[in-house]
Design an enzyme around this catalytic site. Structure first.
Site, PDB file in Angstrom:
ATOM      1  N   HIS A  12      28.887  37.438  41.862  1.00 15.57           N
ATOM      2  CA  HIS A  12      29.053  37.416  40.853  1.00 15.57           C
ATOM      3  C   HIS A  12      30.793  37.462  41.343  1.00 15.57           C
ATOM      4  O   HIS A  12      31.558  37.883  40.477  1.00 15.57           O
ATOM      5  CB  HIS A  12      28.683  39.113  40.552  1.00 15.57           C
ATOM      6  CG  HIS A  12      28.830  40.029  41.159  1.00 15.57           C
ATOM      7  ND1 HIS A  12      28.612  41.246  41.075  1.00 15.57           N
ATOM      8  CD2 HIS A  12      30.550  39.993  41.849  1.00 15.57           C
ATOM      9  CE1 HIS A  12      29.672  42.112  42.508  1.00 15.57           C
ATOM     10  NE2 HIS A  12      30.132  41.276  42.460  1.00 15.57           N
ATOM     11  N   HIS A  59      33.394  47.764  39.309  1.00 13.99           N
ATOM     12  CA  HIS A  59      33.894  48.021  39.785  1.00 13.99           C
ATOM     13  C   HIS A  59      34.715  48.797  40.256  1.00 13.99           C
ATOM     14  O   HIS A  59      36.011  48.310  40.088  1.00 13.99           O
ATOM     15  CB  HIS A  59      34.912  46.489  40.496  1.00 13.99           C
ATOM     16  CG  HIS A  59      33.660  45.733  40.907  1.00 13.99           C
ATOM     17  ND1 HIS A  59      32.805  45.130  40.314  1.00 13.99           N
ATOM     18  CD2 HIS A  59      33.096  45.392  41.871  1.00 13.99           C
ATOM     19  CE1 HIS A  59      31.593  43.846  40.943  1.00 13.99           C
ATOM     20  NE2 HIS A  59      31.887  43.934  41.745  1.00 13.99           N
ATOM     21  N   HIS A 193      30.239  39.733  52.429  1.00 14.16           N
ATOM     22  CA  HIS A 193      32.066  39.507  52.146  1.00 14.16           C
ATOM     23  C   HIS A 193      32.483  40.863  52.531  1.00 14.16           C
ATOM     24  O   HIS A 193      31.792  41.559  51.776  1.00 14.16           O
ATOM     25  CB  HIS A 193      32.562  39.011  51.232  1.00 14.16           C
ATOM     26  CG  HIS A 193      31.670  40.282  49.835  1.00 14.16           C
ATOM     27  ND1 HIS A 193      30.412  40.157  49.396  1.00 14.16           N
ATOM     28  CD2 HIS A 193      32.388  40.089  48.752  1.00 14.16           C
ATOM     29  CE1 HIS A 193      30.297  41.406  48.236  1.00 14.16           C
ATOM     30  NE2 HIS A 193      31.944  40.667  47.441  1.00 14.16           N
ATOM     31  N   GLU A 240      26.085  45.084  48.077  1.00 14.55           N
ATOM     32  CA  GLU A 240      25.866  44.603  46.993  1.00 14.55           C
ATOM     33  C   GLU A 240      24.255  44.692  46.749  1.00 14.55           C
ATOM     34  O   GLU A 240      23.970  44.270  45.852  1.00 14.55           O
ATOM     35  CB  GLU A 240      26.707  43.560  46.114  1.00 14.55           C
ATOM     36  CG  GLU A 240      28.043  44.364  45.831  1.00 14.55           C
ATOM     37  CD  GLU A 240      29.066  43.175  45.506  1.00 14.55           C
ATOM     38  OE1 GLU A 240      30.052  43.873  44.428  1.00 14.55           O
ATOM     39  OE2 GLU A 240      29.297  42.361  45.391  1.00 14.55           O
TER      40      GLU A 240
HETATM   41  C1  DHB Z   1      35.260  39.045  45.563  1.00 17.31           C
HETATM   42  C2  DHB Z   1      34.737  39.564  46.120  1.00 17.31           C
HETATM   43  C3  DHB Z   1      33.344  40.600  44.524  1.00 17.31           C
HETATM   44  O1  DHB Z   1      31.521  40.725  44.872  1.00 17.31           O
HETATM   45  C4  DHB Z   1      33.754  41.203  43.928  1.00 17.31           C
HETATM   46  O2  DHB Z   1      33.323  42.089  43.014  1.00 17.31           O
HETATM   47  C5  DHB Z   1      35.890  41.469  44.221  1.00 17.31           C
HETATM   48  C6  DHB Z   1      35.958  40.642  45.406  1.00 17.31           C
HETATM   49  C7  DHB Z   1      36.519  38.509  46.003  1.00 17.31           C
HETATM   50  O3  DHB Z   1      35.271  37.352  47.132  1.00 17.31           O
HETATM   51  O4  DHB Z   1      37.508  37.769  46.121  1.00 17.31           O
HETATM   52 FE    FE Z   2      31.183  42.650  43.866  1.00 15.42          FE
END
Ligand code: DHB
Ligand code: FE
Length: 280
Positions: A12, A59, A193, A240
């Site tokens: 997302h 978030h 991530h 997540e």
């Molecule tokens: C990013 C990824 C995410 O899942 C998020 O919630 C906010 C930022 C990113 O990679 O920039």
């Molecule tokens: Fe996220």
């Protein structure tokens, strides 16, 4: 009766929302990411779901540290779009399905899952980016959406096992709703991530693909992956991915994979996407 006909998993990343809003889906950077969703956009046009139970996380956009619900369901008629710092995204409001949402809430609570119920709720990129990836830029979203929010932002977050189990309970709830409805369930977020700290930028192609393989499997080993493994292998935000297990738990034992896509990188994130159909 209502029926869960398919499950969709998708990252997302907020940057993808920006790419859609600014018409950059075909450029050199975003092209390979969006091409992996072309199949799904066509498929969704044919499938015409009535309702999507959209498992996502806020978030710290609408929620904050005052109240941290582990599992929450949106039972309202409609949901607004959060301002995440740059104004709300130019996307349609999200229309809910209060009757089905309250039915799911009741069924889950009677099955011993202590849900938080939101009647007023604004939704952030965790929910709107997957809608944009699957439906593009319509004037009105083509189906109703039941937001199903999971706390994956601050520890303690729910276990993968608990997520799978609540997915099973959602399937039971949907399939006891008397109206004929074509219902999909989407699990969103991930994949690997980490957005901050010394390991910011961490991506793990091999682990992410192993996770996708495990989702496709007939066994449920994936529900037992401990938090520490997500943290170590996929970075702090990789957690997540437990939300995908709610979708997988709602599919039943066997699944058929209709589509799968993986791309690195997008922003700081690995993009993963899968479309599954129940095959029991
Ligand atoms: C990013 C990824 C995410 O899942 C998020 O919630 C906010 C930022 C990113 O990679 O920039
Ligand atoms: Fe996220």
């Amino acid at each position: 009766m209502a029926k869960i006909t398919a499950g969709v998993g998708s990252s997302h990343v907020p940057l993808l929302g920006v790419a859609v809003d600014q018409g950059k889906e075909k450029d050199d950077y975003f092209g390979p990411i969006f091409r992996g969703y072309d199949w799904t956009r066509e498929w969704e046009k044919a499938e015409k779901p009535d309702v999507v139970v959209l498992v996502y996380n806020d978030h710290a956009s609408y929620f904050d540290m005052n109240i941290v619900p582990t599992f929450a369901i949106g039972c309202g008629e409609r949901f607004g779009i959060c301002d995440e710092g740059w104004g709300p995204r130019p996307v349609p409001e999200v229309e809910g399905h209060p009757d089905l949402a309250w039915h799911i809430a009741q069924s889950l609570i009677l099955d011993d899952f202590d849900m938080t119920i939101f009647n007023k709720l604004d939704v952030d990129h965790g929910l709107t980016v997957p809608l944009s990836m699957m439906f593009g830029q319509p004037e009105k979203w083509p189906c109703k959406v039941i937001p199903f929010a999971v706390n994956v932002v601050t520890y303690p977050v729910p276990s993968g096992n608990r997520c799978w189990a609540i997915g099973e309970a959602i399937k039971k709830a949907v399939e006891s709703f008397p109206e004929d409805l074509n219902v999909q369930i989407w699990g969103t977020g991930g994949m690997s991530h980490q957005l901050q700290g010394p390991r910011a930028g961490l991506l793990n192609r091999e682990w992410d693909n192993k996770f996708l393989d495990m989702l496709e499997s007939d066994n449920d080993d994936v529900r037992h992956i401990p938090h520490i493994e997500y943290l170590r292998e996929t970075g702090s935000e990789g957690i997540e991915m437990v939300m995908w297990l709610i979708m997988r738990g709602a599919m039943g034992k066997k699944v058929k994979t209709l589509h799968r896509h993986y791309h690195i990188p997008c922003s700081n994130t690995a993009i993963g996407h899968i479309v599954l159909e129940p095959a029991d």
